[in-house]
Design a protein around this motif. Sequence first.
Motif, mmCIF file in Angstrom:
data_model
loop_
_atom_site.group_PDB
_atom_site.id
_atom_site.type_symbol
_atom_site.label_atom_id
_atom_site.label_comp_id
_atom_site.label_asym_id
_atom_site.label_seq_id
_atom_site.Cartn_x
_atom_site.Cartn_y
_atom_site.Cartn_z
ATOM 1 N N SER A 20 14.556 6.239 -5.141
ATOM 2 C CA SER A 20 15.383 6.471 -3.955
ATOM 3 C C SER A 20 16.868 6.424 -4.282
ATOM 4 N N SER A 21 17.229 5.715 -5.355
ATOM 5 C CA SER A 21 18.642 5.640 -5.733
ATOM 6 C C SER A 21 19.167 6.963 -6.272
ATOM 7 N N LEU A 22 18.285 7.933 -6.503
ATOM 8 C CA LEU A 22 18.708 9.263 -6.934
ATOM 9 C C LEU A 22 19.174 10.111 -5.758
ATOM 10 N N VAL A 23 19.254 9.524 -4.581
ATOM 11 C CA VAL A 23 19.622 10.231 -3.358
ATOM 12 C C VAL A 23 20.961 10.941 -3.525
ATOM 13 N N ASP A 24 21.053 12.137 -2.929
ATOM 14 C CA ASP A 24 22.337 12.837 -2.853
ATOM 15 C C ASP A 24 22.478 13.420 -1.446
ATOM 16 N N ALA A 25 23.569 14.121 -1.219
ATOM 17 C CA ALA A 25 23.885 14.597 0.130
ATOM 18 C C ALA A 25 22.928 15.664 0.633
ATOM 19 N N SER A 26 22.082 16.193 -0.242
ATOM 20 C CA SER A 26 21.144 17.229 0.186
ATOM 21 C C SER A 26 19.802 16.660 0.635
ATOM 22 N N TRP A 27 19.587 15.368 0.451
ATOM 23 C CA TRP A 27 18.296 14.771 0.802
ATOM 24 C C TRP A 27 18.086 14.761 2.309
ATOM 25 N N ASN A 28 16.843 15.049 2.697
ATOM 26 C CA ASN A 28 16.403 14.899 4.073
ATOM 27 C C ASN A 28 15.171 13.994 4.085
ATOM 28 N N ARG A 29 14.463 14.034 5.189
ATOM 29 C CA ARG A 29 13.307 13.144 5.338
ATOM 30 C C ARG A 29 12.267 13.375 4.257
ATOM 31 N N GLU A 30 12.046 14.621 3.896
ATOM 32 C CA GLU A 30 10.953 14.967 2.983
ATOM 33 C C GLU A 30 11.135 14.348 1.600
ATOM 34 N N GLN A 31 12.384 14.180 1.151
ATOM 35 C CA GLN A 31 12.618 13.660 -0.194
ATOM 36 C C GLN A 31 12.267 12.176 -0.321
ATOM 37 N N PHE A 32 12.136 11.478 0.800
ATOM 38 C CA PHE A 32 11.838 10.048 0.755
ATOM 39 C C PHE A 32 10.334 9.751 0.758
ATOM 40 N N TYR A 33 9.515 10.726 1.092
ATOM 41 C CA TYR A 33 8.099 10.437 1.318
ATOM 42 C C TYR A 33 7.400 9.857 0.093
ATOM 43 N N VAL A 34 7.636 10.434 -1.083
ATOM 44 C CA VAL A 34 6.958 9.945 -2.291
ATOM 45 C C VAL A 34 7.292 8.484 -2.536
ATOM 46 N N TRP A 35 8.560 8.136 -2.390
ATOM 47 C CA TRP A 35 8.976 6.761 -2.657
ATOM 48 C C TRP A 35 8.475 5.816 -1.574
ATOM 49 N N GLN A 36 8.362 6.296 -0.341
ATOM 50 C CA GLN A 36 7.819 5.456 0.720
ATOM 51 C C GLN A 36 6.326 5.196 0.529
ATOM 52 N N VAL A 37 5.614 6.159 -0.007
ATOM 53 C CA VAL A 37 4.196 5.939 -0.311
ATOM 54 C C VAL A 37 4.041 4.849 -1.376
ATOM 55 N N LEU A 38 4.912 4.866 -2.383
ATOM 56 C CA LEU A 38 4.877 3.794 -3.386
ATOM 57 C C LEU A 38 5.164 2.440 -2.738
ATOM 58 N N GLN A 39 6.106 2.402 -1.794
ATOM 59 C CA GLN A 39 6.370 1.165 -1.058
ATOM 60 C C GLN A 39 5.137 0.749 -0.253
ATOM 61 N N MET A 40 4.488 1.712 0.363
ATOM 62 C CA MET A 40 3.312 1.429 1.181
ATOM 63 C C MET A 40 2.213 0.755 0.366
ATOM 64 N N VAL A 41 2.016 1.220 -0.863
ATOM 65 C CA VAL A 41 0.981 0.649 -1.726
ATOM 66 C C VAL A 41 1.448 -0.664 -2.338
ATOM 67 N N GLY A 42 2.722 -0.743 -2.713
ATOM 68 C CA GLY A 42 3.207 -1.897 -3.446
ATOM 69 C C GLY A 42 3.423 -3.134 -2.597
ATOM 70 N N GLN A 43 3.877 -2.977 -1.364
ATOM 71 C CA GLN A 43 4.218 -4.156 -0.566
ATOM 72 C C GLN A 43 3.034 -5.081 -0.300
ATOM 73 N N PRO A 44 1.871 -4.587 0.115
ATOM 74 C CA PRO A 44 0.733 -5.505 0.297
ATOM 75 C C PRO A 44 0.292 -6.171 -1.002
ATOM 76 N N MET A 45 0.509 -5.499 -2.137
ATOM 77 C CA MET A 45 0.129 -6.071 -3.423
ATOM 78 C C MET A 45 1.059 -7.202 -3.850
ATOM 79 N N VAL A 46 2.182 -7.330 -3.158
ATOM 80 C CA VAL A 46 3.100 -8.439 -3.422
ATOM 81 C C VAL A 46 2.899 -9.561 -2.415
ATOM 82 N N VAL A 47 2.899 -9.228 -1.135
ATOM 83 C CA VAL A 47 2.944 -10.271 -0.118
ATOM 84 C C VAL A 47 1.608 -10.998 0.038
ATOM 85 N N LEU A 48 0.487 -10.309 -0.076
ATOM 86 C CA LEU A 48 -0.795 -10.984 0.127
ATOM 87 C C LEU A 48 -1.143 -11.936 -1.018
ATOM 88 N N PRO A 49 -0.983 -11.543 -2.296
ATOM 89 C CA PRO A 49 -1.180 -12.533 -3.365
ATOM 90 C C PRO A 49 -0.240 -13.720 -3.229
#
Length: 513
Positions: free
Chosen positions: A347-376
Amino acid sequence: MPLKPLIGLLGVLVAALSAEFNELVLATALVDVRGALGISHDPGLWIESLYASGVAFGMALAPWLSVTFTLRRFTLFAIALAGGATLLIPFAPDLSVLLGLRLVQGLGGGFTIPLLMTTALRVLAPPIRLYGLAVYALTATFSPAISSSIAAFWTDVVDWRFVFFEALPLGAVAAVLVWHGMPQDPPRYERLRQFDWKGALLLAVGTGSFTTLMYHGNHQDWFNSHEVWILVSLCVVAFPLLALNEWYHPLPLLKLQMLARRNFAYGVLGLFLFLVLSLSSSLLPQTYLVEIQGYRALQGHWITLVIALGQFLMLPAVAYLLDHSWADARGVTLCGLTLILTACVGSSLVDASWNREQFYVWQVLQMVGQPMVVLPLLMIATNAVQGPAEGPYASALVNTTRSLAAPVGTCVLELIERWRGALHSERLVDQVGQMRFNPAHAATLLPGSVAALPSDDVGGHAERLAHAVETQASVLTTADSFLILSGFGVALAVLVVLLPLRTYPPRILFAKH
């Protein structure tokens, strides 16, 4: 296992989610609410900081009070307090009444959320405790992500008052479930003779000063302000005295001796770091889309909705994984952190051309990663709790520390904006000035930000360049924010490696005793 306690636990979950929404949905919709109520920016800061102060104080007191007045009665009281204050806020006759109600609302929310962990530790047998902890984890992963969608629906589709009115149906459902399912224990009023009045006073001063400092310090120009010096002095005095008082009090609000257990100390510190880190998924993308791309909340909420809805799949899956003796909770945590840090760097590769679609891949990684941190993390911490009597003390320590994560995270983002944003603006202005407003060179420096303008339109060109510099500085600051927040993830990874010891799922661990 009997069904009634599970119904009671469901009621506490609904109440806790409602309390989370009182904070997070309003924070997302704050601009709309301030505009509707005619409140300017500076008083608006108090709307957030007073709520945070009430939450921190309430989270520390709630477990002790729930034992004294019974879990069932105190939960119903907390639901009524939070709901009543929430419903009255839109009708406040002036700002002072509104801020007072906001403080009471925060206190009610702070009372409610720790009761979820207290109830889960009490009513869930070891074979299903992991899945109960997954329910608690919803307040750390699901609530922040879904709040953007709820705020967008109320403000853009229905009416801004429903930011507050949503508490009515949620509170009613929670109260009915708690009334029906929670066990009716006898009260223990004799504990009131040993109430830790000094600890409560020091908590009020310390947490109130700290949360106010986090929300107002940047606005007050930090140590150039006498008010900031006063707040810092109060924190420096109150917290050491609080620790000393709690250590020796016979019936403390916070049982600090539990922090001597490595796994429990990891849970307390780890949850704090995780919640600050999670701002990278719940707040930064939405803020970027609103400020840089001009999105309305209803347009940008889809990227956080991905994380929210994914929790209903990921949390049970991670609980099932951890319920096996061969699954090391520390290893699962490190895998989850790897995914989250990858998402932050991407996500830190963001530039002025990014819209909603460019964030989806990184949000999916967040979706998978967050439960793997908080529940353990929750499993490691709660496995260190020795018997039901320690459950309220564990809840108080975990949730009081947790309540400080949002103010600290907000302060971190403001400091990034203050320091890195100013640095980027100065550098861009300097470089543009050296180019003597050459459109071709400026377009290279500010890609996608400068459109062709007539050569004789000097005023329009200067205005366009100023806007381009502001936009590019905001984009670079957003990128820095992702990287700096990922530093909290690195700190959490180091903590995982150094502090907790190997533990096993409750189904196996407590079967050995």
